[in-house]
Design an enzyme around this catalytic site. Structure first.
Site, PDB file in Angstrom:
ATOM      1  CG  HIS A  72     -13.025  10.109  -5.779  1.00  0.00           C
ATOM      2  ND1 HIS A  72     -13.489   8.961  -6.374  1.00  0.00           N
ATOM      3  CD2 HIS A  72     -12.476  10.838  -6.770  1.00  0.00           C
ATOM      4  CE1 HIS A  72     -13.239   9.001  -7.671  1.00  0.00           C
ATOM      5  NE2 HIS A  72     -12.609  10.133  -7.935  1.00  0.00           N
ATOM      6  CE1 TYR A 201     -15.289   1.226  -3.066  1.00  0.00           C
ATOM      7  CE2 TYR A 201     -14.450  -1.020  -2.984  1.00  0.00           C
ATOM      8  CZ  TYR A 201     -14.229   0.338  -2.900  1.00  0.00           C
ATOM      9  OH  TYR A 201     -12.973   0.812  -2.646  1.00  0.00           O
ATOM     10  N   PRO A 293      -8.086  -6.351  -1.238  1.00  0.00           N
ATOM     11  CG  PRO A 293      -8.032  -6.503  -3.557  1.00  0.00           C
ATOM     12  CD  PRO A 293      -7.868  -7.318  -2.317  1.00  0.00           C
ATOM     13  CE  LYS A 297      -8.867   1.652   5.243  1.00  0.00           C
ATOM     14  NZ  LYS A 297      -8.868   2.884   4.458  1.00  0.00           N
ATOM     15  CE1 TYR A 385     -13.153   2.497   0.218  1.00  0.00           C
ATOM     16  CE2 TYR A 385     -12.850   4.869   0.000  1.00  0.00           C
ATOM     17  CZ  TYR A 385     -12.849   3.596  -0.557  1.00  0.00           C
ATOM     18  OH  TYR A 385     -12.527   3.445  -1.892  1.00  0.00           O
TER      19      TYR A 385
HETATM   20  P1  FAD Z   1       5.334  -4.268  -2.499  1.00  0.00           P
HETATM   21  O1  FAD Z   1       4.606  -3.250  -3.300  1.00  0.00           O
HETATM   22  O2  FAD Z   1       5.027  -5.700  -2.718  1.00  0.00           O
HETATM   23  O3  FAD Z   1       6.893  -4.011  -2.704  1.00  0.00           O
HETATM   24  C1  FAD Z   1       7.876  -4.917  -2.266  1.00  0.00           C
HETATM   25  C2  FAD Z   1       9.117  -4.778  -3.126  1.00  0.00           C
HETATM   26  O4  FAD Z   1      10.117  -5.681  -2.653  1.00  0.00           O
HETATM   27  C3  FAD Z   1       8.849  -5.157  -4.580  1.00  0.00           C
HETATM   28  O5  FAD Z   1       9.322  -4.140  -5.436  1.00  0.00           O
HETATM   29  C4  FAD Z   1       9.612  -6.459  -4.757  1.00  0.00           C
HETATM   30  O6  FAD Z   1      10.128  -6.614  -6.082  1.00  0.00           O
HETATM   31  C5  FAD Z   1      10.737  -6.310  -3.740  1.00  0.00           C
HETATM   32  N1  FAD Z   1      11.291  -7.603  -3.294  1.00  0.00           N
HETATM   33  C6  FAD Z   1      10.627  -8.752  -3.061  1.00  0.00           C
HETATM   34  N2  FAD Z   1      11.486  -9.724  -2.684  1.00  0.00           N
HETATM   35  C7  FAD Z   1      12.713  -9.163  -2.669  1.00  0.00           C
HETATM   36  C8  FAD Z   1      14.007  -9.662  -2.370  1.00  0.00           C
HETATM   37  N3  FAD Z   1      14.181 -10.948  -2.034  1.00  0.00           N
HETATM   38  N4  FAD Z   1      15.068  -8.827  -2.446  1.00  0.00           N
HETATM   39  C9  FAD Z   1      14.875  -7.501  -2.811  1.00  0.00           C
HETATM   40  N5  FAD Z   1      13.676  -6.992  -3.119  1.00  0.00           N
HETATM   41  C10 FAD Z   1      12.606  -7.797  -3.046  1.00  0.00           C
HETATM   42  N6  FAD Z   1      -3.736  -0.798  -1.606  1.00  0.00           N
HETATM   43  C11 FAD Z   1      -4.344   0.378  -1.317  1.00  0.00           C
HETATM   44  O7  FAD Z   1      -3.957   1.039  -0.336  1.00  0.00           O
HETATM   45  N7  FAD Z   1      -5.382   0.884  -2.080  1.00  0.00           N
HETATM   46  C12 FAD Z   1      -5.845   0.192  -3.147  1.00  0.00           C
HETATM   47  O8  FAD Z   1      -6.728   0.693  -3.849  1.00  0.00           O
HETATM   48  C13 FAD Z   1      -5.246  -1.090  -3.456  1.00  0.00           C
HETATM   49  N8  FAD Z   1      -5.655  -1.805  -4.512  1.00  0.00           N
HETATM   50  C14 FAD Z   1      -4.996  -2.963  -4.836  1.00  0.00           C
HETATM   51  C15 FAD Z   1      -5.439  -3.670  -5.950  1.00  0.00           C
HETATM   52  C16 FAD Z   1      -4.791  -4.846  -6.303  1.00  0.00           C
HETATM   53  C17 FAD Z   1      -5.297  -5.609  -7.492  1.00  0.00           C
HETATM   54  C18 FAD Z   1      -3.664  -5.314  -5.555  1.00  0.00           C
HETATM   55  C19 FAD Z   1      -2.935  -6.578  -5.953  1.00  0.00           C
HETATM   56  C20 FAD Z   1      -3.224  -4.611  -4.463  1.00  0.00           C
HETATM   57  C21 FAD Z   1      -3.879  -3.435  -4.084  1.00  0.00           C
HETATM   58  N9  FAD Z   1      -3.476  -2.698  -2.980  1.00  0.00           N
HETATM   59  C22 FAD Z   1      -4.143  -1.549  -2.650  1.00  0.00           C
HETATM   60  C23 FAD Z   1      -2.359  -3.166  -2.151  1.00  0.00           C
HETATM   61  C24 FAD Z   1      -1.019  -2.455  -2.441  1.00  0.00           C
HETATM   62  O9  FAD Z   1      -0.711  -2.551  -3.803  1.00  0.00           O
HETATM   63  C25 FAD Z   1       0.086  -3.091  -1.584  1.00  0.00           C
HETATM   64  O10 FAD Z   1      -0.349  -3.187  -0.253  1.00  0.00           O
HETATM   65  C26 FAD Z   1       1.386  -2.271  -1.647  1.00  0.00           C
HETATM   66  O11 FAD Z   1       2.031  -2.440  -2.887  1.00  0.00           O
HETATM   67  C27 FAD Z   1       2.360  -2.687  -0.534  1.00  0.00           C
HETATM   68  O12 FAD Z   1       3.587  -2.023  -0.664  1.00  0.00           O
HETATM   69  P2  FAD Z   1       4.924  -2.666  -0.125  1.00  0.00           P
HETATM   70  O13 FAD Z   1       6.005  -1.698  -0.464  1.00  0.00           O
HETATM   71  O14 FAD Z   1       4.753  -3.086   1.278  1.00  0.00           O
HETATM   72  O15 FAD Z   1       5.115  -4.040  -0.940  1.00  0.00           O
HETATM   73  C1  PHB Z   2      -8.222   0.576  -7.764  1.00  0.00           C
HETATM   74  O1  PHB Z   2      -8.583   1.600  -8.355  1.00  0.00           O
HETATM   75  O2  PHB Z   2      -7.306  -0.145  -8.195  1.00  0.00           O
HETATM   76  C2  PHB Z   2      -8.908   0.178  -6.506  1.00  0.00           C
HETATM   77  C3  PHB Z   2      -9.841   1.031  -5.938  1.00  0.00           C
HETATM   78  C4  PHB Z   2     -10.487   0.658  -4.767  1.00  0.00           C
HETATM   79  C5  PHB Z   2     -10.191  -0.556  -4.183  1.00  0.00           C
HETATM   80  C6  PHB Z   2      -9.254  -1.402  -4.745  1.00  0.00           C
HETATM   81  C7  PHB Z   2      -8.602  -1.038  -5.917  1.00  0.00           C
HETATM   82  O3  PHB Z   2     -10.854  -0.921  -3.045  1.00  0.00           O
END
Ligand code: FAD
Ligand code: PHB
Length: 399
Positions: A72, A201, A293, A297, A385
């Site tokens: 994009h 957005y 979100p 980021k 962004y």
């Molecule tokens: P997580 O994905 O939370 O992974 C952590 C892992 O640790 C999980 O699998 C969990 O099960 C495991 N865990 C937890 N506790 C324990 C334990 N005690 N023992 C062993 N394992 C454990 N980010 C973007 O960059 N772009 C986006 O467009 C975006 N959109 C989003 C939309 C929504 C609706 C949401 C909710 C989030 C969005 N995010 C976005 C954020 C992104 O999803 C998270 O920042 C990302 O998943 C972080 O990765 P992580 O590996 O740090 O943590």
């Molecule tokens: C998504 O597609 O899930 C999405 C896209 C942009 C955002 C957050 C989530 O800022």
């Protein structure tokens, strides 16, 4: 059992780090509380910065992303129904983002793991960290009723916001900075073509909305809702009507409605834990920080954290020097704070706060008008962004 780095959590941060270390010949073991289907099934991020794409390319994990990901070059902002475009590529000398769901990223990371000899223990219960402030830490867990323990040189806490790693750090040595927003995002997935070829957005009198996608035939939409909102009160028709009202007539004219096959509400939070290290434990991703979100980021910050951490662990492994490990927290936080600022700002610009007055709404509209008319303002938005550069942050850190 022994390994060099014990990684807690098999989300994007944990699995990317594991691939980076394994490729550099560093032994690691990943411990995940849930099963693979659960981790891969969570519908979350959708927008990848070029930095994240490059990390996956360098790991040889981007073949499908290159085929199926949607590049994009811009997105639109709609304010009370009137749209303008943020030309990401034009404003940033060609940078773009890629729409590729976190579920797909996780599938690629998991699929490649066995052939690369990467050990992931799923369904690891009662994970506990021991002696993290000593030179010989270890991690214990139970699985199928049996107890296990692995001795390691370092622990990477990649277990998300609710994990055990951050909680293992004494409260006296960390500072926590937090803001919980008084609303959440209700998100749906539907097997219908997106209403626009780019994201929209929307800031509307009725609240925020976002039109996103997963492919040419699958749409992802969000609307701002109250925190105590009952999901049963949001049948599909009501969600579509609300999206149409908030996204405006242009989007509505092209919006294909259909049954949603996923619907959930996520709360919004800004949070940072400083420092991101205690003794032999290093935090990365959501375990150390959360962004709302709005700026897309979260996953991208998790990627840059583990890139910095892998570099530091690899340098230590090669040279025995701890200086890169000692700088990890500061280096990661410099990027984290800028992304926190951007996500907080974009959230305030686009959402309705229950306490906001007519004055604040007028100020939001004036800022939108300013963005629409000022290349400088749009450039500031665009460069945040697409993702700020990885290098150089340490030169700008406050003394
Ligand atoms: P997580 O994905 O939370 O992974 C952590 C892992 O640790 C999980 O699998 C969990 O099960 C495991 N865990 C937890 N506790 C324990 C334990 N005690 N023992 C062993 N394992 C454990 N980010 C973007 O960059 N772009 C986006 O467009 C975006 N959109 C989003 C939309 C929504 C609706 C949401 C909710 C989030 C969005 N995010 C976005 C954020 C992104 O999803 C998270 O920042 C990302 O998943 C972080 O990765 P992580 O590996 O740090 O943590
Ligand atoms: C998504 O597609 O899930 C999405 C896209 C942009 C955002 C957050 C989530 O800022």
């Amino acid at each position: 059992m022994k390994t060099q780095v014990a990684i807690i959590g098999a989300g994007p941060a944990g699995m990317m780090l594991a691939h980076m270390l394994k490729r550099a010949g560093i032994d690691c073991l990943v411990l995940e509380r849930r099963d693979r289907a659960y981790v891969e099934g969570r519908v979350r991020a959708g927008v990848l910065e070029q930095t994240t794409v490059s990390i996956l390319e360098n790991l040889g994990l981007a073949d499908r992303l290159k085929r199926e990901g949607l590049p994009h070059d811009g997105f639109s902002i709609s304010c009370d129904g009137k749209q303008f475009r943020i030309d990401l590529a034009g404003l940033t000398s060609g940078s773009r983002v890629t729409v590729y769901g976190q579920q797909e990223v996780m599938k690629d990371l998991f699929d490649a793991a066995p052939a690369r000899g990467l050990d992931v223990v799923f369904d690891a219960e009662n994970v506990a960290l021991h002696d993290i402030d000593s030179s010989s830490p270890s991690v214990s867990w139970t699985k199928d009723g049996r107890s296990h323990r692995v001795a390691c040189a370092f622990i990477a806490g990649c277990d998300g916001y609710h994990g055990v790693s951050r909680a293992a750090i004494p409260a006296t040595v960390i500072s926590e900075h937090e803001k919980a927003y008084p609303f959440g995002w209700l998100g749906i997935l539907a097997e219908v073509p997106p209403c626009s070829h780019e994201l929209i957005y929307a800031s509307h009198e009725r609240g925020f909305a976002l039109a996103s996608m997963r492919s040419q035939s699958r749409s992802r939409y969000y609307i701002q809702v109250g925190l105590d909102e009952d999901i049963e009160a949001w049948p599909d028709d009501r969600v579509w009507d609300e999206l149409a009202a908030r996204l405006g007539p242009d989007a509505d004219a092209h919006m294909k409605r259909g049954p949603s096959f996923e619907k959930s509400v996520a709360p919004l939070r800004s949070y940072v834990c400083e420092p991101m290290r205690y003794g032999r434990l290093f935090l990365a991703g959501d375990a150390a920080h959360i962004v709302p979100p709005t700026g897309a980021k979260g996953l991208n910050l998790a990627s840059s954290d583990v890139l910095f951490l892998a570099e530091a662990l690899i340098t230590h492994n090669k040279t025995g020097s701890t200086s890169a490990l000692d700088e990890y927290s500061q280096r990661a936080l410099a990027r984290v704070w800028k992304a926190e600022r951007f996500s907080w700002w974009f959230t305030h610009l686009t959402h309705r706060f229950p306490t906001s007055t007519s004055l604040e709404r007028k100020l939001q509209i004036a800022e939108m008008d300013y963005l629409a008319g000022s290349v400088a303002a749009r450039t500031a938005l665009a460069e945040n962004y697409v993702g700020l550069p990885l290098a150089g942050e340490l030169h700008h850190r406050p003394r």
